[in-house]
Design an enzyme around this catalytic site. Structure first.
Site, mmCIF file in Angstrom:
data_model
loop_
_atom_site.group_PDB
_atom_site.id
_atom_site.type_symbol
_atom_site.label_atom_id
_atom_site.label_comp_id
_atom_site.label_asym_id
_atom_site.label_seq_id
_atom_site.Cartn_x
_atom_site.Cartn_y
_atom_site.Cartn_z
ATOM 1 N N TYR A 126 0.852 -1.183 0.000
ATOM 2 C CA TYR A 126 0.000 0.000 0.000
ATOM 3 C C TYR A 126 0.889 1.236 0.000
ATOM 4 O O TYR A 126 2.085 1.169 0.295
ATOM 5 C CB TYR A 126 -0.966 0.013 1.196
ATOM 6 N N CYS A 127 0.301 2.366 -0.358
ATOM 7 C CA CYS A 127 1.003 3.659 -0.297
ATOM 8 C C CYS A 127 -0.024 4.695 0.167
ATOM 9 O O CYS A 127 -0.857 4.397 1.010
ATOM 10 C CB CYS A 127 1.648 3.996 -1.640
ATOM 11 N N ARG A 128 0.008 5.881 -0.387
ATOM 12 C CA ARG A 128 -0.980 6.890 0.004
ATOM 13 C C ARG A 128 -2.252 6.743 -0.820
ATOM 14 O O ARG A 128 -3.355 6.783 -0.294
ATOM 15 C CB ARG A 128 -0.411 8.305 -0.152
ATOM 16 N N LEU A 137 -3.341 3.734 2.298
ATOM 17 C CA LEU A 137 -3.410 3.370 3.713
ATOM 18 C C LEU A 137 -4.850 3.431 4.215
ATOM 19 O O LEU A 137 -5.302 2.542 4.937
ATOM 20 C CB LEU A 137 -2.503 4.287 4.544
#
Length: 121
Positions: A66-68, A94
């Site tokens: 995952y990232c932003r 996230l």
């Protein structure tokens, strides 16, 4: 820099009983330090291919990222798939990981990577 992956048991089927799940946060270290999902390993998305190769031996190992927003995780996923990794999943941002766990009705709203892997199917 030596990174030790945090691996979690995974047993989606009888043939997968020995597989482990690795949860990666592919944001920058600064973003990770501000907020992160429990038990995630932080690897900047630009370094994921090189660093993951030194962390895992099996290219069939389940890896959740995952990232932003999901964009950087998508880039890292494509790079890993082009290197022969077979079980890479982009969980998005996230906030989407947190929402996925909230749907599971867990009282703590914190899922293990194994639970995330099952919920994201």
């Amino acid at each position: 820099m030596s990174l030790t992956p945090i691996l979690f048991s995974h047993s989606a089927s009888a043939s997968d009983t020995n597989k482990q799940v690795l949860l990666l946060d592919v944001r920058t270290p600064g973003e990770f330090s501000q907020s992160n999902y429990p038990k995630a390993v932080n690897l900047d998305y630009r370094l994921v291919p090189q660093q993951l190769m030194s962390m895992v031996e099996d290219k069939n190992q389940p890896v959740l990222m995952y990232c932003r927003s999901g964009r950087r995780a998508s880039v890292a996923k494509q790079q890993l798939e082009s290197m022969g990794f077979t079980d890479i999943r982009n969980l998005g941002g996230l906030h989407e990981v947190v929402a996925l766990c909230e749907k599971s009705a867990k009282p703590t709203n914190v899922c293990s990577p194994k639970q995330l892997e099952q919920l994201s199917r």
